[in-house]
Design a protein around this motif. Structure first.
Motif, PDB file in Angstrom:
ATOM      1  N   PHE A  40      46.421  34.305  32.894  1.00 29.59           N
ATOM      2  CA  PHE A  40      46.178  34.679  34.195  1.00 29.59           C
ATOM      3  C   PHE A  40      44.719  35.217  34.059  1.00 29.59           C
ATOM      4  N   SER A  41      43.668  34.784  35.018  1.00 23.94           N
ATOM      5  CA  SER A  41      42.312  35.357  35.146  1.00 23.94           C
ATOM      6  C   SER A  41      41.754  34.895  36.382  1.00 23.94           C
ATOM      7  N   MET A  42      41.633  35.991  37.310  1.00 21.18           N
ATOM      8  CA  MET A  42      41.182  35.749  38.643  1.00 21.18           C
ATOM      9  C   MET A  42      39.842  36.884  38.952  1.00 21.18           C
ATOM     10  N   PRO A  43      38.552  36.621  38.193  1.00 20.74           N
ATOM     11  CA  PRO A  43      37.612  37.397  38.231  1.00 20.74           C
ATOM     12  C   PRO A  43      37.073  37.264  39.787  1.00 20.74           C
ATOM     13  N   ASN A  44      36.839  36.107  40.193  1.00 17.07           N
ATOM     14  CA  ASN A  44      36.327  35.923  41.625  1.00 17.07           C
ATOM     15  C   ASN A  44      37.169  36.499  42.708  1.00 17.07           C
ATOM     16  N   MET A  45      38.344  36.265  42.734  1.00 16.21           N
ATOM     17  CA  MET A  45      39.031  36.873  43.609  1.00 16.21           C
ATOM     18  C   MET A  45      39.216  38.195  43.721  1.00 16.21           C
ATOM     19  N   LYS A  46      38.925  39.142  42.191  1.00 15.11           N
ATOM     20  CA  LYS A  46      38.850  40.481  42.046  1.00 15.11           C
ATOM     21  C   LYS A  46      37.749  40.887  42.886  1.00 15.11           C
ATOM     22  N   LYS A  47      36.471  40.161  42.537  1.00 17.96           N
ATOM     23  CA  LYS A  47      35.212  40.399  43.554  1.00 17.96           C
ATOM     24  C   LYS A  47      35.649  40.652  44.836  1.00 17.96           C
ATOM     25  N   MET A  48      36.100  39.726  45.309  1.00 18.90           N
ATOM     26  CA  MET A  48      36.662  39.469  46.771  1.00 18.90           C
ATOM     27  C   MET A  48      37.373  40.639  47.233  1.00 18.90           C
ATOM     28  N   GLY A  49      38.240  41.164  46.340  1.00 18.32           N
ATOM     29  CA  GLY A  49      39.048  42.487  46.476  1.00 18.32           C
ATOM     30  C   GLY A  49      40.565  42.269  46.828  1.00 18.32           C
ATOM     31  N   LEU A  50      41.058  41.017  45.973  1.00 20.23           N
ATOM     32  CA  LEU A  50      42.397  40.929  45.759  1.00 20.23           C
ATOM     33  C   LEU A  50      43.287  42.152  45.274  1.00 20.23           C
ATOM     34  N   PHE A  51      42.886  42.569  44.229  1.00 21.50           N
ATOM     35  CA  PHE A  51      43.571  43.771  43.688  1.00 21.50           C
ATOM     36  C   PHE A  51      43.240  45.317  44.446  1.00 21.50           C
ATOM     37  N   ASN A  52      42.593  45.170  45.346  1.00 19.65           N
ATOM     38  CA  ASN A  52      42.267  46.454  46.331  1.00 19.65           C
ATOM     39  C   ASN A  52      43.441  46.466  47.137  1.00 19.65           C
ATOM     40  N   ILE A  53      44.107  45.302  47.629  1.00 12.43           N
ATOM     41  CA  ILE A  53      45.092  45.194  48.778  1.00 12.43           C
ATOM     42  C   ILE A  53      46.195  46.133  48.450  1.00 12.43           C
ATOM     43  N   GLU A  54      46.608  46.936  49.670  1.00 15.44           N
ATOM     44  CA  GLU A  54      47.549  48.067  49.541  1.00 15.44           C
ATOM     45  C   GLU A  54      48.868  47.363  48.871  1.00 15.44           C
ATOM     46  N   GLY A  55      49.517  47.846  47.894  1.00 13.07           N
ATOM     47  CA  GLY A  55      50.739  47.633  47.270  1.00 13.07           C
ATOM     48  C   GLY A  55      50.568  46.750  46.122  1.00 13.07           C
ATOM     49  N   VAL A  56      49.387  46.045  45.709  1.00 12.76           N
ATOM     50  CA  VAL A  56      48.843  45.403  44.641  1.00 12.76           C
ATOM     51  C   VAL A  56      48.738  46.295  43.516  1.00 12.76           C
ATOM     52  N   THR A  57      49.665  46.053  42.527  1.00 10.79           N
ATOM     53  CA  THR A  57      49.745  46.953  41.231  1.00 10.79           C
ATOM     54  C   THR A  57      49.009  46.337  39.907  1.00 10.79           C
ATOM     55  N   CYS A  58      48.856  44.963  40.081  1.00 10.19           N
ATOM     56  CA  CYS A  58      48.217  44.302  38.798  1.00 10.19           C
ATOM     57  C   CYS A  58      46.743  44.218  39.165  1.00 10.19           C
ATOM     58  N   GLY A  59      45.925  43.918  37.966  1.00  9.86           N
ATOM     59  CA  GLY A  59      44.784  43.721  38.028  1.00  9.86           C
ATOM     60  C   GLY A  59      43.634  44.911  38.301  1.00  9.86           C
ATOM     61  N   GLU A  60      42.719  44.793  38.103  1.00  8.18           N
ATOM     62  CA  GLU A  60      41.601  46.073  38.390  1.00  8.18           C
ATOM     63  C   GLU A  60      40.919  45.894  39.583  1.00  8.18           C
ATOM     64  N   LYS A  61      41.028  47.092  40.211  1.00  9.41           N
ATOM     65  CA  LYS A  61      40.314  47.171  41.615  1.00  9.41           C
ATOM     66  C   LYS A  61      38.914  47.115  41.326  1.00  9.41           C
ATOM     67  N   GLU A  62      38.295  46.449  42.661  1.00  8.05           N
ATOM     68  CA  GLU A  62      36.861  46.356  42.672  1.00  8.05           C
ATOM     69  C   GLU A  62      36.027  47.437  43.344  1.00  8.05           C
ATOM     70  N   LEU A  63      34.865  47.911  42.662  1.00 12.07           N
ATOM     71  CA  LEU A  63      34.594  49.093  43.345  1.00 12.07           C
ATOM     72  C   LEU A  63      33.880  48.890  44.723  1.00 12.07           C
ATOM     73  N   SER A  64      33.135  47.614  44.925  1.00 12.99           N
ATOM     74  CA  SER A  64      32.541  47.146  46.266  1.00 12.99           C
ATOM     75  C   SER A  64      33.065  45.902  46.657  1.00 12.99           C
ATOM     76  N   PRO A  65      34.273  45.595  47.118  1.00 15.87           N
ATOM     77  CA  PRO A  65      34.872  44.504  47.352  1.00 15.87           C
ATOM     78  C   PRO A  65      34.122  43.516  48.452  1.00 15.87           C
ATOM     79  N   GLN A  66      34.182  42.270  48.266  1.00 16.29           N
ATOM     80  CA  GLN A  66      33.038  41.534  49.275  1.00 16.29           C
ATOM     81  C   GLN A  66      33.527  41.063  50.423  1.00 16.29           C
ATOM     82  N   ALA A  67      35.131  41.185  50.346  1.00 17.07           N
ATOM     83  CA  ALA A  67      35.840  40.642  51.706  1.00 17.07           C
ATOM     84  C   ALA A  67      36.702  41.601  52.450  1.00 17.07           C
ATOM     85  N   LYS A  68      36.977  41.353  53.622  1.00 18.94           N
ATOM     86  CA  LYS A  68      37.797  42.323  54.401  1.00 18.94           C
ATOM     87  C   LYS A  68      39.138  41.912  53.899  1.00 18.94           C
TER      88      LYS A  68
END
Length: 383
Positions: A40-68
């Motif tokens: 599993f590797s999703m660095p581009n979706m990380k930049k978009m903000g996938l792991f910043n979504i409420e309730g998501v506990t896996c992955g590393e959060k992005e400091l400045s997500p690119q997406a809404k």
């Protein structure tokens, strides 16, 4: 020229909903299961903000997500492909579509046999690959149709292409679709052709889905009525029974779906390109294949920069899912009642975390809002 590319990552849920226990899905989390794999590797979706979504506990959060971004809650009853896609397009289903954990009732089988002139085999919930292994020889010997279902609202017909030509299989499915209405109105009738020899039967790419027509107005209908293009890639056309679609193309894999999406991005049109990438669900989720699921997500992430590079000034990219199918949930291989992710990106979109939304229908409302169309369904725009 405004264009929206709405990609459904089929079954990529991000955690059990509050009512998951009612569906036997308590504790499911498709994304977290996939993230447990070394593939599993999703660095581009990380930049978009996938792991910043409420309730998501896996992955590393992005400091400045690119997406809404947002976590989507399903307001409909059910957890299948049809219900999920219909809600994305604005239809909230108050009742789940019928399912048949003990097989179809005898009156349904009798009518189908009378229509087709063929007897049937199986009539149980079954894995599509296992059912041809277990019933393929008898089917080839007798010409009886293999009819089976799953935890989803489906009536599936498997047949060897040398025994039942594709044209005949499709005709039988059309008969079944016209027959299965009312209380037996399953979400989809599915043609499942296969070939090969005893002990080596394999499904072919001739699958075709025959869906119920959506029972109410969708964002697709509204876009089409306003003269906008509604381009369907993958099984979208089948899910909506062609209603509200202006152009469609089928796909054979996630790779093919991404390639065809990139081709559509080179076209001039104003409207929506609605894409379904089904391999996560079909090939990996239903087979409890965590590594396969992880590899498929990684592959999408690797191709994401190509999609982003083709976005024009007024283009918007949306990425979401329709339900879960947790490959790590060994209690079941069926869909799971989960929240889904939503990411929206484009030059006109301000990055923001919208928390949890009350319905997938907010996606349809957002699509229409971008084209200044008022939705004829319950849904709140996220623009």
């Amino acid at each position: 020229m405004k264009r929206i590319f709405l990609i459904v990552l089929d079954s990529v849920g991000i955690g059990a909903m509050e009512d998951a226990k009612e569906y036997g899905d308590e504790g499911t989390n498709t994304l977290s299961s996939a993230a447990s794999s070394p593939y599993f590797s999703m660095p581009n979706m990380k930049k978009m903000g996938l792991f910043n979504i409420e309730g998501v506990t896996c992955g590393e959060k992005e400091l400045s997500p690119q997406a809404k971004v947002a976590r989507m809650k399903e307001a409909s009853k059910g957890k299948d492909t049809t219900i999920g896609h219909w809600e994305i397009a604005g239809i909230i289903s108050k009742e789940p579509l019928p399912t048949y954990p003990d097989g179809f009732p005898q009156e349904v089988l009798d009518e189908f046999e009378a229509l087709t002139g063929r007897r049937i085999l199986c009539n149980k919930p079954y894995s599509g690959t296992e059912v041809i292994k277990d019933y393929g020889d008898e089917h080839v010997k007798t010409g009886k149709l293999i009819v089976y279902t799953s935890a989803d609202s489906v009536f599936q017909i498997a047949a060897h292409e040398d025994v039942v030509p594709l044209a005949d299989l499709y005709e039988y499915c059309t008969m079944a679709r016209k027959m299965l209405v009312g209380k037996h109105g399953v979400g989809r009738v599915i043609a499942r052709p296969f070939n090969g020899t005893s002990g080596n039967y394999v499904r072919t790419s001739g699958r075709h889905d025959y869906s119920l027509e959506p029972p109410a107005v969708t964002m697709l209908d509204q876009l089409k009525a306003e003269g906008k293009a509604v381009i369907a890639v993958g099984k979208i056309n089948d899910i909506f029974a062609g209603k509200g679609i202006t152009e469609y193309t089928y796909t054979t894999s996630n790779e093919d779906g991404i390639n065809k999406t990139l081709t559509m991005m080179d076209k001039e049109f104003e409207g929506l390109c609605f894409i379904n990438l089904v391999d996560y669900d079909m090939l990996y989720g239903h087979r409890n294949d965590i590594d396969g699921y992880a590899k498929a997500l990684t592959y999408f992430d690797e191709r994401l920069p190509e999609i982003l590079s083709k976005l024009q000034e007024e283009d918007v990219l949306m990425i979401t899912a329709d339900h879960g199918c947790d490959p790590g949930y060994t209690v079941s291989t069926d869909h799971s009642r989960e929240h889904t992710p939503f990411l929206m990106y484009g030059q006109a979109i301000t990055p923001e975390n919208l928390g949890t939304r009350d319905a997938f229908a907010d996606i349809g409302a957002t699509v229409l809002d971008y084209f200044n169309i008022k939705p004829q369904f319950d849904g709140r725009s996220m623009l």
